[in-house]
Write a protein that holds these residues in place. Structure first.
Motif, mmCIF file in Angstrom:
data_model
loop_
_atom_site.group_PDB
_atom_site.id
_atom_site.type_symbol
_atom_site.label_atom_id
_atom_site.label_comp_id
_atom_site.label_asym_id
_atom_site.label_seq_id
_atom_site.Cartn_x
_atom_site.Cartn_y
_atom_site.Cartn_z
ATOM 1 N N GLN A 139 -42.590 54.380 14.677
ATOM 2 C CA GLN A 139 -41.982 52.952 15.225
ATOM 3 C C GLN A 139 -40.712 53.048 15.163
ATOM 4 O O GLN A 139 -39.756 53.703 14.611
ATOM 5 N N LEU A 140 -40.038 52.276 16.194
ATOM 6 C CA LEU A 140 -38.765 52.035 16.399
ATOM 7 C C LEU A 140 -38.291 50.750 16.835
ATOM 8 O O LEU A 140 -38.828 49.977 17.736
ATOM 9 N N VAL A 141 -37.456 50.222 16.005
ATOM 10 C CA VAL A 141 -36.854 48.833 15.998
ATOM 11 C C VAL A 141 -35.343 48.836 16.243
ATOM 12 O O VAL A 141 -34.688 49.861 15.719
ATOM 13 N N GLY B 18 -39.835 51.035 22.356
ATOM 14 C CA GLY B 18 -39.421 50.380 21.212
ATOM 15 C C GLY B 18 -40.626 49.525 20.850
ATOM 16 O O GLY B 18 -41.272 48.963 21.695
ATOM 17 N N HIS B 19 -40.357 48.964 19.662
ATOM 18 C CA HIS B 19 -41.487 48.166 19.041
ATOM 19 C C HIS B 19 -41.092 46.668 19.027
ATOM 20 O O HIS B 19 -41.713 45.608 18.695
ATOM 21 N N GLY B 20 -39.523 46.322 18.973
ATOM 22 C CA GLY B 20 -39.059 45.121 18.532
ATOM 23 C C GLY B 20 -37.513 45.050 18.260
ATOM 24 O O GLY B 20 -37.037 46.075 18.342
ATOM 25 N N VAL B 21 -37.125 44.015 18.257
ATOM 26 C CA VAL B 21 -35.765 43.750 18.212
ATOM 27 C C VAL B 21 -35.508 42.621 17.072
ATOM 28 O O VAL B 21 -36.186 41.727 17.137
ATOM 29 N N ILE B 22 -34.542 42.646 16.370
ATOM 30 C CA ILE B 22 -34.332 41.943 14.947
ATOM 31 C C ILE B 22 -32.855 41.345 15.257
ATOM 32 O O ILE B 22 -31.864 42.015 15.434
ATOM 33 N N VAL B 23 -32.810 40.075 15.269
ATOM 34 C CA VAL B 23 -31.436 39.170 15.318
ATOM 35 C C VAL B 23 -31.327 38.401 14.092
ATOM 36 O O VAL B 23 -32.290 37.733 13.583
ATOM 37 N N PRO B 24 -30.095 38.256 13.643
ATOM 38 C CA PRO B 24 -29.851 37.424 12.649
ATOM 39 C C PRO B 24 -29.975 35.866 13.015
ATOM 40 O O PRO B 24 -29.773 35.622 14.023
ATOM 41 N N GLU B 25 -30.166 35.038 11.853
ATOM 42 C CA GLU B 25 -30.357 33.759 12.206
ATOM 43 C C GLU B 25 -29.178 32.853 12.664
ATOM 44 O O GLU B 25 -29.086 32.031 13.415
ATOM 45 N N ARG B 26 -27.913 33.517 12.087
ATOM 46 C CA ARG B 26 -26.508 32.757 12.164
ATOM 47 C C ARG B 26 -25.622 33.908 12.700
ATOM 48 O O ARG B 26 -25.840 35.134 12.574
ATOM 49 N N ARG B 27 -24.734 33.212 13.562
ATOM 50 C CA ARG B 27 -23.567 34.258 14.197
ATOM 51 C C ARG B 27 -24.383 35.446 15.058
ATOM 52 O O ARG B 27 -23.983 36.432 14.908
ATOM 53 N N ALA C 282 -34.952 40.828 32.467
ATOM 54 C CA ALA C 282 -35.624 41.025 33.658
ATOM 55 C C ALA C 282 -37.243 41.363 33.271
ATOM 56 O O ALA C 282 -38.000 42.075 33.712
ATOM 57 N N GLY C 283 -37.622 40.312 32.572
ATOM 58 C CA GLY C 283 -39.010 40.204 31.909
ATOM 59 C C GLY C 283 -39.346 41.034 30.951
ATOM 60 O O GLY C 283 -40.495 40.785 30.279
ATOM 61 N N ALA C 284 -38.451 41.762 30.484
ATOM 62 C CA ALA C 284 -38.779 42.631 28.945
ATOM 63 C C ALA C 284 -38.976 41.707 28.068
ATOM 64 O O ALA C 284 -39.753 41.944 26.971
ATOM 65 N N ALA C 285 -38.475 40.630 27.981
ATOM 66 C CA ALA C 285 -38.417 39.706 26.768
ATOM 67 C C ALA C 285 -39.990 39.192 26.701
ATOM 68 O O ALA C 285 -40.234 38.638 25.422
ATOM 69 N N ALA C 286 -40.791 39.145 27.603
ATOM 70 C CA ALA C 286 -42.105 38.713 27.707
ATOM 71 C C ALA C 286 -43.071 40.026 27.106
ATOM 72 O O ALA C 286 -44.099 39.372 26.375
ATOM 73 N N ARG C 287 -42.597 41.090 26.796
ATOM 74 C CA ARG C 287 -43.309 42.265 26.332
ATOM 75 C C ARG C 287 -42.750 42.755 24.786
ATOM 76 O O ARG C 287 -43.432 43.230 24.185
ATOM 77 N N VAL C 288 -41.453 42.264 24.578
ATOM 78 C CA VAL C 288 -40.865 42.937 23.441
ATOM 79 C C VAL C 288 -40.494 41.734 22.470
ATOM 80 O O VAL C 288 -40.009 40.864 22.657
#
Length: 318
Positions: free
Chosen positions: A167-169, A193-202, A215-221
């Motif tokens: 696993q790679l995040v 990679g298996h995903g991206v984590i973003v904070p809720e604020r800032r 470029a379409g990667a957001a539909a897969r990751v």
């Protein structure tokens, strides 16, 4: 008389003040009885919803519609002929394509209309003032693509021991430019990679700019939303992940990263402030990317891409 089917109903007695009058035989009482619940609009043949449903069932393509004057699209808008065409080409989810009335249709407009029709995206005709309002003053060249609100995953969804490979995040700390988020998503998809984590604020969110840059990667990751990034990273450590933070003053240089073969969370800080104090203290290692002395720092998206490539390379050697 009894049994006479031609009886017309009760008759008031002659001594009534209103005089002798023939009754209705219960007709008025029955007319007051309800006729049951009102059918759905899609079930009433004379309603426009019924006709629209039948057109959809028959696979018919409806003509461009006009948006209401007070209608405001939900989600984000991608505007401009090149941007809209690129978004449609890479398959970005869309709920409507807005086209200016009497538009000068060049090849970009024609291809955009064809791609939208092929994907059964509603095509809405709008006058220039209406389109200016929808685009909030951004130059649109007669085309705007509505992107629906993004559905974020939960960080726990990325804790999947059955996911293929180690696993790679990637987690973002203080990244506010959505184009950086889109670029990182593209790199995560490219290097397994298996995903991206973003904070809720800032933090940057999944806006139209992020969709476009990915470029379409957001539909897969999947992108997970963390209420508290430090607590989320702690949960990942408890689940067996190692957390490394990228910083120009790191203790370990990237080529010598021994944790590359372990389940990993790579934390990318902002280009200016770097990692926040609590996030830095949560990391197992602080890693730096070796650079020429003439360069002070790398763009966050570039730093993440270089690190993901090196981690993938080190894993392939194992």
């Amino acid at each position: 008389m009894p049994g006479n089917s031609s009886r017309r109903g009760a008759i008031r007695k002659g001594n009534s003040k209103k005089g002798a009058t023939v009754g209705t035989g219960g007709h008025r009482r029955r007319s007051l009885e309800g006729k049951g619940p009102t059918p759905k609009a899609s079930d009433r043949p004379n309603h426009k919803a019924y006709k629209a449903a039948r057109k959809t069932d028959a696979g018919q393509k409806s003509a461009p519609r006009r948006p209401s004057k007070n209608a405001k699209p939900s989600g984000e808008l991608i505007v401009g002929r090149n941007s809209v065409l690129e978004a449609l080409r890479v398959g970005i989810p869309a709920t409507a394509l807005y086209v200016a009335g009497r538009i000068d249709a060049d090849e970009r407009v024609k291809e955009s209309l064809k791609l939208a029709a092929d994907r059964v995206i509603p095509i809405m005709e709008a006058q220039r003032p209406e389109l200016d309002r929808l685009a909030d003053g951004t130059p649109h060249q007669g085309l705007a693509l509505q992107v629906p609100p993004y559905e974020y995953a939960h960080p726990d969804d990325l804790l999947n021991p059955e996911a293929p490979g180690t696993q790679l995040v990637v987690a973002l700390d203080g990244i506010t430019d959505p184009r950086n988020l889109g670029a990182i998503l593209r790199s995560v998809a490219a290097f397994g990679g298996h995903g991206v984590i973003v904070p809720e604020r800032r933090s940057a969110g999944m806006t139209a700019a992020a969709w476009k840059t990915s470029a379409g990667a957001a539909a897969r990751v999947p992108v997970a939303l963390a209420g508290n990034l430090t607590r989320t990273l702690t949960d990942f450590r408890k689940a067996g992940f190692f957390v490394i933070g990228l910083d120009m003053d790191g203790d370990v240089e990237l080529p010598g990263l021994q944790l590359a073969t372990e389940p990993l969370v790579i934390v990318v800080g902002s280009e200016g402030k770097g990692l926040s104090r609590l996030v830095r203290e949560t990391c197992d290692q602080i890693v730096s990317v070796p650079m020429s002395s003439s360069v002070e720092s790398l763009n966050a998206g570039v730093a993440a891409s270089v690190t993901l490539y090196e981690v993938t390379r080190l894993r392939s050697e194992q």
